[in-house]
Motif scaffolding. Structure first.
Motif, PDB file in Angstrom:
ATOM      1  N   SER A 536       0.818  -1.211  -0.005  1.00 44.35           N
ATOM      2  CA  SER A 536       0.013  -0.010  -0.067  1.00 44.35           C
ATOM      3  C   SER A 536       0.851   1.305  -0.055  1.00 44.35           C
ATOM      4  O   SER A 536       1.814   1.239   0.789  1.00 44.35           O
ATOM      5  N   ARG A 537       0.242   2.094  -0.441  1.00 43.79           N
ATOM      6  CA  ARG A 537       1.221   3.447  -0.769  1.00 43.79           C
ATOM      7  C   ARG A 537       0.538   4.721  -0.191  1.00 43.79           C
ATOM      8  O   ARG A 537      -0.520   4.716   0.321  1.00 43.79           O
ATOM      9  N   GLY A 538       1.340   5.634   0.225  1.00 40.57           N
ATOM     10  CA  GLY A 538       1.102   6.952   0.801  1.00 40.57           C
ATOM     11  C   GLY A 538       0.491   7.917  -0.389  1.00 40.57           C
ATOM     12  O   GLY A 538       0.530   7.312  -1.443  1.00 40.57           O
ATOM     13  N   PRO A 539      -0.101   9.071  -0.204  1.00 38.48           N
ATOM     14  CA  PRO A 539      -0.062   9.526   1.082  1.00 38.48           C
ATOM     15  C   PRO A 539      -1.344   9.155   1.849  1.00 38.48           C
ATOM     16  O   PRO A 539      -2.299   8.459   1.490  1.00 38.48           O
ATOM     17  N   SER A 540      -1.307   9.256   3.208  1.00 33.29           N
ATOM     18  CA  SER A 540      -2.283   8.712   4.126  1.00 33.29           C
ATOM     19  C   SER A 540      -3.654   9.685   3.915  1.00 33.29           C
ATOM     20  O   SER A 540      -3.302  10.975   4.093  1.00 33.29           O
ATOM     21  N   PRO A 541      -4.948   9.259   3.628  1.00 38.85           N
ATOM     22  CA  PRO A 541      -5.831  10.213   3.447  1.00 38.85           C
ATOM     23  C   PRO A 541      -6.151  10.662   4.846  1.00 38.85           C
ATOM     24  O   PRO A 541      -6.619  12.043   4.956  1.00 38.85           O
ATOM     25  N   GLN A 542      -5.863  10.303   5.805  1.00 34.58           N
ATOM     26  CA  GLN A 542      -6.253  10.748   7.057  1.00 34.58           C
ATOM     27  C   GLN A 542      -5.373  11.866   7.590  1.00 34.58           C
ATOM     28  O   GLN A 542      -5.953  13.028   8.112  1.00 34.58           O
ATOM     29  N   THR A 543      -4.093  11.713   7.198  1.00 34.39           N
ATOM     30  CA  THR A 543      -3.112  12.391   7.720  1.00 34.39           C
ATOM     31  C   THR A 543      -2.118  12.944   6.910  1.00 34.39           C
ATOM     32  O   THR A 543      -0.844  12.220   6.811  1.00 34.39           O
ATOM     33  N   PRO A 544      -2.295  13.802   5.651  1.00 30.82           N
ATOM     34  CA  PRO A 544      -1.279  13.696   4.608  1.00 30.82           C
ATOM     35  C   PRO A 544      -0.262  14.522   5.093  1.00 30.82           C
ATOM     36  O   PRO A 544       0.858  14.749   4.554  1.00 30.82           O
ATOM     37  N   ASN A 545      -0.146  15.276   6.431  1.00 31.88           N
ATOM     38  CA  ASN A 545       0.772  15.997   7.003  1.00 31.88           C
ATOM     39  C   ASN A 545       1.847  15.190   7.767  1.00 31.88           C
ATOM     40  O   ASN A 545       2.583  15.380   8.372  1.00 31.88           O
TER      41      ASN A 545
END
Length: 810
Positions: A536-545
Motif C-alpha cells: 500500500s502507498r501513501g499519502p495517508s488520506p487521514q493525515t497527509p501531513n
C-alpha cells in the motif's frame, strides 16, 4: 484484480450501513429482549483513571451497560470483552438504541460497531545483513558519502545476524492468527528462565495446554466470544491459541524465531531460517480466525499485551483502505496509542492494496508503519521452446516432472477459444468457460493475466488442469515478483516482453512445442530491494501531513515457519515445516525484530526514539548501487517506501533521534480536530491532565501537524510562488560521543527552495538536545510543478548519517 477493490468498497458500504455482520444493530448476534436485533459494539472510555483497580473498573463498566439495558436483563449476558489495563472500555452485544444511549453518556469517547479486520497476507535477514556490510553509499545533498560505522555499530552488525545483544530478554508480542508451538523456531534450548517481569499466561484450549509454552514461547492467549455471535458473524478467533492458518506462526518466527539450519520449502530457498531478534521471547495473542480479526479481540490483545509486559507489539493486519475508520473508532489506533503511552513499541503492516496511491492503513503517528519490498532471491522456472531450445525466463514455484526436452504442443488461449465464445480477449486470458477442452488437452497453454482479469490465477490454472492441459504459461507483468506456488502442476509466469518471443516462435512454425522446467532458487538477484506491487502507498488520506509508510522491509517470498499441510509435492512424505509467503504482513515482523534488537541495546529508549533510529538509518540504494525502484521500474518515492529499506545494524547506532511522547500525540489529536473534552479522557493518566495548545482550535490547525517532531516531514498546500511554510524539529544526541558537531545537507527538487537554520548543531556534555527549523518555499510558478515534490535533509558528524525524507505538496 480490478474487481477486488470494488468488492471491498461495496462491502465497506454495507458494513457501514449495518447490512452485514459487524455493522450497527443489524449485525449478527441474535435478538435481545423485545425482538431487538443485536450486534457487538465497542465502547471506548479512554485512559484508565489514576489509582483505579481493574476490579473497580470492571464494575464501572457493568453499571454503565446496565443503565441502558431493559430491567431484568443480566448485564453479564451481553458482555464480550472488558478492557481494564492499558485503557478503559468494553465490548458488548447491544441493540442500536442501547449503543446510541451509551454514546450520550458522560465519559464515553466513542461507540462503534465491532469491525472485522483482515491479515495482510531466511534469506531476508541475510540480505539485510549484506546490505549493511556492503557499506553502500548514502546520497547526501548531491555528494556520496560512505557510511563509517562506529565500533559499536560494527559489533552490532555482527550480532544482528544472530540477534545476540546485551540483554536477551526482550519480549515480542504478536496480534495474529495463533502459533504452532511444535515449530523448531520456538525451541527453547539455551534459553534461561522466563523474565521475572513477565505477567502473562499460556492459555489452555483445543489441542493446546500450558505445556505448549516454554522459555522461548512464553505466552499464548486467544479470544473467543462464542455463542450466537460466533455462529453468525466473524467474531471468533477459535477456541485455542493454536494457529490454524499459518500466518501467525510465519510472522512470529520471522520476528524472533531461532536459527534453524537446513530450512527450505521442499528444497527451495535452502539455508538457515532465523528471526530478526532470535534472542527475544515470543508471546502470541490470537485475535484472528479464518473469518477475520474482530476489533473487540484486537483491543483485548493490546490490553493484555501491555499488562503482560511485552516490549514490542507486531500487528500484521488492518482495516480495508476503502473503509478506513477514524482514530477513535479504530481498534488498532486505540490499542497502539495506549501501548506506546506505556513505553511499548508498536509496528504495523501498511496494507496490501498497492500499487494504488493513498491506500496505506495503520497510519497513526504513534505507529511504525511498514511497506513491503523484495530481497535478492528469485524462484526461476523457464519455458524452453522447440527448434533451437531457446529458454524464456519465468518465475513461479512448481515441481514439474515434464521432460526436459521441448516436446509438448504449445497453444495460446486465444487459439483454444471455444466456438460458442465470441470474446477473444477473455479466451486469451483463459477465463473459465471460454476455452475448448479438446483443444488444450495434452498441451501447454499460454494465458495472459492482468490486474483487470476477472479470475484469480490459481483458479485459471485449476480449470486448465481439469481440462487435461499438461502445463501453463501465465503472462503477468504486475505480480511477477511474487512466486505463486503451483506445486506439482507445471506453471511459470513471464513478462509481456518474454511473451512476445513466445508468440513470435508460435507464429514461425506449424507445430510449436515447449516444456516447463522445475523451479530453482537464484540468489544474489539484482536489482533488490524493489518495492512490491501489492504494498500500500501513501499519502495517508487521514493525515497527509504525516508521511506514511515509515520504512520498507522484506515482504516477498519470505521463508519462515508454517503449520503442517496436506498439500505435498509428489514423492514427499512429510509436510514442510516452512513456507514461502508474501505481504506487508511479512515485512512488519522484520521491523518488529529490528525494533526489539534496538531496544535490547538501548533499553531506556522510548518507542519514538526506536522508530527514529530505524527510519533515519534506512537505505535508499539497491544492490546495484542505484536508487531503489518500484517493481514497474519507476523511482521509488517516500510514498512507496517511506524513509527507505530498514537497515537493522545501522539502527543500533543512529547518532541522533527525534523524540516524541504521549503529550505530543495528544497535541496531534488536538490539531487533527478532536474535541478537547475527549482528549482529556484519553489523557486521564497524565499528572494534571492535558489541555490543547493555542493552535488546537485554529482553522489551519491540521497544518500544525507538520510540526510534530517526526523523523520525516510532510507539508501540504504550499503555493507555487511566494508561499513559505516553516516547520521545527528537535534532535537528541544518543551517540557515544557527547561532544559532537553535525552539519546539514539538503537534497531538494527543482522548483522548491529548502533552507535549514541553523546549518550546524553542536552538542556538548550539557547540551544533548538541539532544535532547527526547515523552511519550504516555491521558487517560481514555472519551475514548481503542481503535485508532490520529494527530497531529504541529512545531518552528519562524519560517523553517523541521520536522514529525514520530506514531501511537499504544491
Amino acid at each position: 484484480m480490478w474487481l477486488l477493490p470494488l468488492i471491498c468498497f461495496v462491502l465497506a458500504l454495507l458494513l457501514a450501513a449495518g447490512a452485514i455482520g459487524g455493522g450497527g444493530g443489524a449485525a449478527g448476534g441474535g435478538n435481545g429482549g423485545g425482538g431487538e436485533r443485536r450486534g457487538v459494539y465497542v465502547v471506548y472510555l479512554g485512559a484508565v483513571p489514576p489509582r483505579t483497580s481493574p476490579n473497580i473498573l470492571q464494575q464501572t463498566h457493568l453499571r454503565l451497560i446496565g443503565a441502558v439495558l431493559k430491567r431484568g436483563q443480566p448485564v453479564e449476558s451481553v458482555v464480550v470483552q472488558q478492557y481494564k489495563h492499558a485503557f478503559s472500555g468494553f465490548a458488548a452485544r447491544l441493540s442500536a438504541a442501547e449503543a446510541a444511549a451509551l454514546r450520550r453518556k458522560p465519559g464515553v469517547i466513542s461507540v462503534f460497531a465491532d469491525p472485522v479486520y483482515h491479515l495482510h497476507t531466511t534469506r531476508s535477514w541475510d540480505f539485510l545483513q549484506q546490505q549493511t556490510t556492503a557499506a553502500v553509499d548514502v546520497k547526501t545533498g548531491g555528494s556520496a558519502r560512505r557510511r563509517r560505522r562506529s565500533p559499536r555499530a560494527r559489533a552490532a552488525a555482527a550480532s544482528a545476524s544472530t540477534s545476540s545483544s546485551p540483554t536477551a530478554d526482550t519480549i515480542i508480542g504478536l496480534l495474529d492468527s495463533g502459533v504452532w508451538p511444535e515449530s523448531p523456531s520456538f525451541d527453547d534450548a539455551g534459553f534461561g528462565p522466563v523474565p521475572a517481569r513477565w505477567k502473562g499466561v499460556c492459555m489452555a484450549g483445543d489441542d493446546f495446554n500450558s505445556s505448549s509454552c516454554n522459555r522461548k514461547l512464553i505466552g499464548a492467549r486467544y479470544y473467543d466470544v462464542g455463542g450466537e455471535a460466533k455462529r453468525q458473524s466473524a467474531r471468533s478467533s477459535g477456541s485455542s491459541p493454536r494457529d490454524e492458518a499459518g500466518h501467525g506462526t510465519h510472522t512470529s518466527s520471522t520476528a524472533a524465531g531461532n536459527a534453524v539450519n537446513g530450512a527450505s520449502y521442499y528444497g527451495l530457498a535452502a539455508g538457515t531460517a532465523k528471526g530478526g531478534s532470535a534472542s527475544s521471547r515470543v508471546a502470541m495473542y490470537r485475535v484472528c480466525s479464518g473469518e477475520g480479526c474482530a476489533g473487540s479481540a484486537i483491543l483485548a490483545g493490546f490490553d493484555d499485551a501491555v499488562a503482560d509486559g511485552v516490549d514490542v507489539i507486531s500487528v500484521s493486519l488492518g482495516a480495508s483502505p476503502y473503509f478506513r475508520p477514524d482514530f477513535s473508532d479504530d481498534p488498532i489506533a486505540i490499542g497502539s496509542f495506549h501501548a506506546v503511552a506505556k513505553g511499548i513499541m508498536v509496528v504495523c503492516s501498511a496494507g496490501n492494496a498497492g500499487p494504488d496511491a493513498a491506500t496505506v492503513v495503520n497510519a497513526a503517528p504513534w505507529i511504525l508503519t511498514v511497506a513491503a519490498s523484495t530481497i535478492d532471491r528469485y524462484f526461476q522456472s523457464d519455458v524452453v521452446l522447440g527448434g533451437n531450445n531457446t529458454a524464456v525466463k519465468g518465475g513461479a514455484i512448481n515441481f514439474s516432472n515434464l521432460n526436459k526436452s521441448p516436446k509438448y504442443p504449445l497453444i495460446t488461449g486465444e487459439s483454444a477459444k471455444s466456438s460458442s465464445v465470441s470474446d477473444t480477449e477473455s479466451a486469451s486470458h483463459c477465463e473459465p468457460g471460454t476455452l475448448d477442452a479438446s483443444k488444450i488437452k495434452g498441451k501447454i497453454v499460454l494465458c495472459h493475466h492482468s490486474r483487470n482479469s476477472d479470475t484469480p490465477k490459481t483458479e485459471k490454472v485449476g480449470e486448465l488442469k481439469s481440462a487435461g492441459a499438461v502445463g501453463a504459461v501465465l503472462v503477468d507483468d504486475l505480480e511477477k515478483a511474487v512466486a505463486t506456488a503451483y506445486i506439482d502442476f507445471p506453471v511459470t509466469e513471464i513478462t509481456s516482453n518474454a511473451a512476445a518471443d513466445i508468440h513470435k516462435y508460435i507464429s514461425s512454425t506449424s507445430e510449436p512445442v515447449a516444456t516447463i522446467t522445475p523451479t530453482i532458487t537464484v540468489t544474489e538477484y539484482k536489482p533488490a530491494p524493489v518495492v512490491a506491487y501489492f504494498s500500500s502507498r501513501g499519502p495517508s488520506p487521514q493525515t497527509p501531513n504525516i508521511l506514511k509508510p515509515d520504512v520498507a522491509a522484506p515482504g516477498v517470498n519470505i521463508l519462515a515457519s508454517w503449520i503442517p499441510t496436506s498439500t505435498l509435492p509428489a514423492g514427499e512424505e512429510k509436510p514442510s515445516q516452512f513456507n514461502l509467503v508474501s505481504g506487508t504482513s511479512m515485512a512488519c515482523p522484520h521491523v518488529a525484530g529490528a525494533a526489539a534488537a534496538v531496544r535490547a541495546w538501548n533499553p531506556a529508549w522510548s518507542p519514538a526514539a526506536i522508530r527514529s533510529a530505524i527510519m533515519t538509518t534506512a537505505a535508499q540504494l539497491n544492490n546495484d548501487g542505484a536508487a531503489v525502484t518500484t517493481d514497474s521500474g519507476s523511482p521509488a518515492t517516500p510514498y512507496d517506501h517511506g524513509a527507505g529499506q530498514v537497515n537493522p545494524a545501522a539502527a543500533l547506532d543512529a547518532g541522533l533521534v527525534y523524540e516524541l511522547g504521549e503529550e505530543d500525540y495528544l497535541q496531534f489529536l488536538c490539531d487533527y480536530g478532536y474535541d478537547a473534552s475527549q482528549i482529556k479522557l484519553v489523557a486521564a493518566s497524565l499528572p494534571g491532565g492535558f489541555s490543547c495548545g493555542a493552535g488546537g482550535n485554529a482553522s489551519d490547525s491540521k497544518d500544525l501537524i507538520s510540526g510534530l517532531n517526526y523523523p520525516s516531514i510532510a507539508v501540504t498546500g504550499l503555493g507555487k510562488a511566494g508561499g513559505t511554510r516553516t516547520v521545527s524539529r528537535v534532535v537528541t544526541n544518543v551517540g557515544a560521543q557527547q561532544e559532537a558537531t553535525y552539519t546539514v545537507a539538503v537534497a531538494a527538487p527543482a522548483g522548491l527552495d529548502v533552507k535549514v537554520v541553523p546549518g550546524k548543531l553542536e552538542f556538548t556534555k550539557s547540551v544533548k538536545k538541539l532544535g532547527f527549523q526547515v523552511s519550504f518555499s516555491g521558487k517560481n510558478a514555472a519551475a514548481a510543478a503542481k503535485g508532490d515534490l520529494f527530497g531529504s535533509i541529512t545531518w552528519s558528524d562524519g560517523k553517523h548519517t541521520v536522514r529525514s525524507p520530506f514531501v511537499v505538496t504544491i
